[in-house]
Write an enzyme that holds these catalytic residues in place. Structure first.
Site, PDB file in Angstrom:
ATOM      1  N   LYS A 196       1.038  -1.263   0.177  1.00 35.01           N
ATOM      2  CA  LYS A 196       0.361   0.114  -0.104  1.00 35.01           C
ATOM      3  C   LYS A 196       0.835   1.281   0.027  1.00 35.01           C
ATOM      4  O   LYS A 196       0.528   2.068   0.011  1.00 35.01           O
ATOM      5  CB  LYS A 196      -0.626   0.123   1.342  1.00 35.01           C
ATOM      6  CG  LYS A 196      -0.656  -0.277   2.781  1.00 35.01           C
ATOM      7  CD  LYS A 196       0.632   1.474   3.476  1.00 35.01           C
ATOM      8  CE  LYS A 196       1.152   0.712   4.764  1.00 35.01           C
ATOM      9  NZ  LYS A 196       1.316   1.885   5.092  1.00 35.01           N
ATOM     10  N   THR A 253      -3.436   5.901   4.105  1.00 32.87           N
ATOM     11  CA  THR A 253      -2.001   5.885   4.046  1.00 32.87           C
ATOM     12  C   THR A 253      -2.325   6.489   2.756  1.00 32.87           C
ATOM     13  O   THR A 253      -1.576   8.026   2.411  1.00 32.87           O
ATOM     14  CB  THR A 253      -0.802   4.449   3.355  1.00 32.87           C
ATOM     15  OG1 THR A 253      -0.913   3.406   4.765  1.00 32.87           O
ATOM     16  CG2 THR A 253       0.314   5.112   3.130  1.00 32.87           C
TER      17      THR A 253
END
Length: 351
Positions: A196, A253
Site C-alpha cells: 500500500k 495511507t
C-alpha cells in the site's frame, strides 16, 4: 480476559514505536523503549518526551528509555520490533549477539527487502536461530502514530502462524482506543501492509500534479487490484485485501497528510527529485525500497502491476511523473472484472 502485566521491549523509538509503547503503558505494562541514540534516551527518561517524533506527547513513567540492547532484553519475553525495514537485519544481528533464550517477536514495520524479496517475518526467521525464536507475529493496519498517541480510535490486525502467540499480542495491545483483530493470513497481512506504500506514493504524485479525486479514486482501486494479484500469487487469501491490512491501510495511507509516503509522492509530483525528497523528509519512506522489491516480485511471479512499474520508472529511471501518468492512462482496454476472475480461478485451481 486481560493478560497479566509484563515487561515488554520496544525496539525503535521513532513515531510508531513510541506510539505503541504508549498503548502498552496505557494497559499497565512496563515498557523498555530502546534507541541507539543516547540523547533521545536521555530525553525520554528525563523529560518524558520524544520531541522529534511526537512533539506534543507526554510519555508516562511506565515507559523507560534504554540505550543498551542487552539491558533492554534482560528478563523480557516479548519484543516489539519497530525499526525500518532496512535496519531489520542489523538489529536482529544485535539481538542474536546478546540474547540466548526464546523470544516472541512482533514486528510492526511494513516493507519487503529488495533482491532477497523476503517479507519481514521471513527475515526474522532467517536471522534468528530457532532455539532463540518462540514465535513471530505481525501487527499491521490503518494506524498513524500521531493519532494513536492521541488515543484516537484505531483498529489493527495481528497475524501469526502460531495463533496462541497472535492472541497474546492481541491481549497486550487491545483497549478501548486500540482495537486489535486476528487474521491467520501472514502473507496477506504483510503484503497488504507493504505494497500500500507504493500506491500511497503514487497517490501523492497525482495530488502533487494537481489532479483531483477522480484520479486518486481510480489509482487506489486499481492499486488494490495490483496488491491482490501479487499477494494471491504468493499464497495470500484474497479476502485479506478487503480487510484492515488491505483496503483499510490503503485508504488511510493514500489520503492523509500524516502519511510520509503520500508526502514524499506529493513532493515528487511537484517536481522535486527523489534525492531532494528523501533529504527534505528526514524520515524513512518505506515505499521507495518496496517499489523496487515489488517490481522484482512482479517479474518473478509474472504478475501485471502497471502502477508499480510506472512508479519504478519515476523513482529509478528518471521518468517524469506526468509522463508516467500519461502512460497509465493510455494502456489498452480491458475488463474490470478480469482481475477478480483470474484471482478466483487461481484459488480454485489450488484448492
Amino acid at each position: 480476559m486481560r493478560q497479566q502485566k509484563e515487561t515488554i521491549a520496544v525496539l525503535g523509538a521513532g513515531s510508531w514505536g513510541t506510539a505503541l509503547a504508549l498503548v502498552l503503558a496505557d494497559n499497565g505494562h512496563e515498557v523498555r523503549l530502546w534507541s541507539h541514540n543516547e540523547e533521545q534516551v536521555k530525553e525520554i527518561n528525563q523529560n518524558h518526551a520524544n520531541k522529534k517524533y511526537l512533539p506534543e506527547i507526554v510519555l508516562p513513567a511506565l515507559i523507560v528509555g534504554y540505550a543498551s540492547l542487552n539491558d533492554t532484553l534482560t528478563g523480557v519475553e516479548t519484543v516489539i520490533l519497530a525499526v525500518p525495514t532496512k535496519a531489520i537485519r542489523e538489529v536482529l544481528g544485535k539481538i542474536r549477539a546478546v540474547r540466548h533464550s526464546p523470544l516472541t517477536i512482533a514486528h510492526v514495520s511494513k516493507g519487503i527487502e529488495p533482491d532477497s524479496l523476503m517479507r519481514i517475518s521471513e527475515m526474522i526467521k532467517e536471522e534468528l536461530p530457532e532455539q532463540f525464536l518462540e514465535s513471530v507475529v505481525v501487527l499491521s493496519g490503518p494506524s498513524h502514530a500521531e493519532e494513536v498517541s492521541l488515543r484516537q480510535p484505531t483498529t489493527v490486525t495481528v497475524s501469526s502462524e502460531n495463533i496462541t502467540a497472535a492472541g497474546k499480542v492481541q491481549d497486550l495491545f487491545i483497549n478501548q482506543n486500540f482495537r486489535v483483530y486476528t487474521n491467520p493470513d501472514v502473507i496477506g497481512v504483510e503484503i497488504g501492509g507493504a505494497l500500500k506504500n507504493i500506491i500511497a506514493l503514487a497517490a501523492g504524485i497525482t495530488d502533487g500534479l494537481g489532479y483531483g479525486d477522480n484520479a486518486k479514486a481510480a489509482l487506489m482501486t486499481r492499486g488494490l487490484a495490483e496488491i491482490a494479484r501479487l499477494g494471491t500469487k504468493m499464497g495470500a487469501n484474497p479476502l485479506t485485501f478487503s480487510g484492515l491490512t488491505g483496503i483499510g491501510d490503503l485508504i488511510v495511507t493514500c489520503t492523509s497528510v500524516h502519511s510520509r509516503n503520500w508526502r514524499a509522492g506529493n513532493l515528487l509530483g511537484k517536481g522535486q527529485t527523489l534525492e531532494e525528497v528523501l533529504e527534505n523528509m528526514g524520515m524513512v519512506v518505506e515505499g521507495v525500497r518496496t517499489t523496487k522489491a515489488a517490481y522484482q516480485l512482479a517479474k518473478k511471479y509474472d504478475v501485471k502491476m502497471p502502477i508499480t512499474f510506472a512508479l519504478y520508472d519515476v523513482l529509478f529511471n528518471g521518468k517524469s511523473a506526468k509522463d508516467a501518468v500519461d502512460v497509465l492512462m493510455a494502456r489498452g482496454k480491458t475488463h474490470e472484472m478480469e482481475d477478480l476472475i483470474n484471482i478466483l480461478d487461481e484459488r480454485n485451481i489450488e484448492d
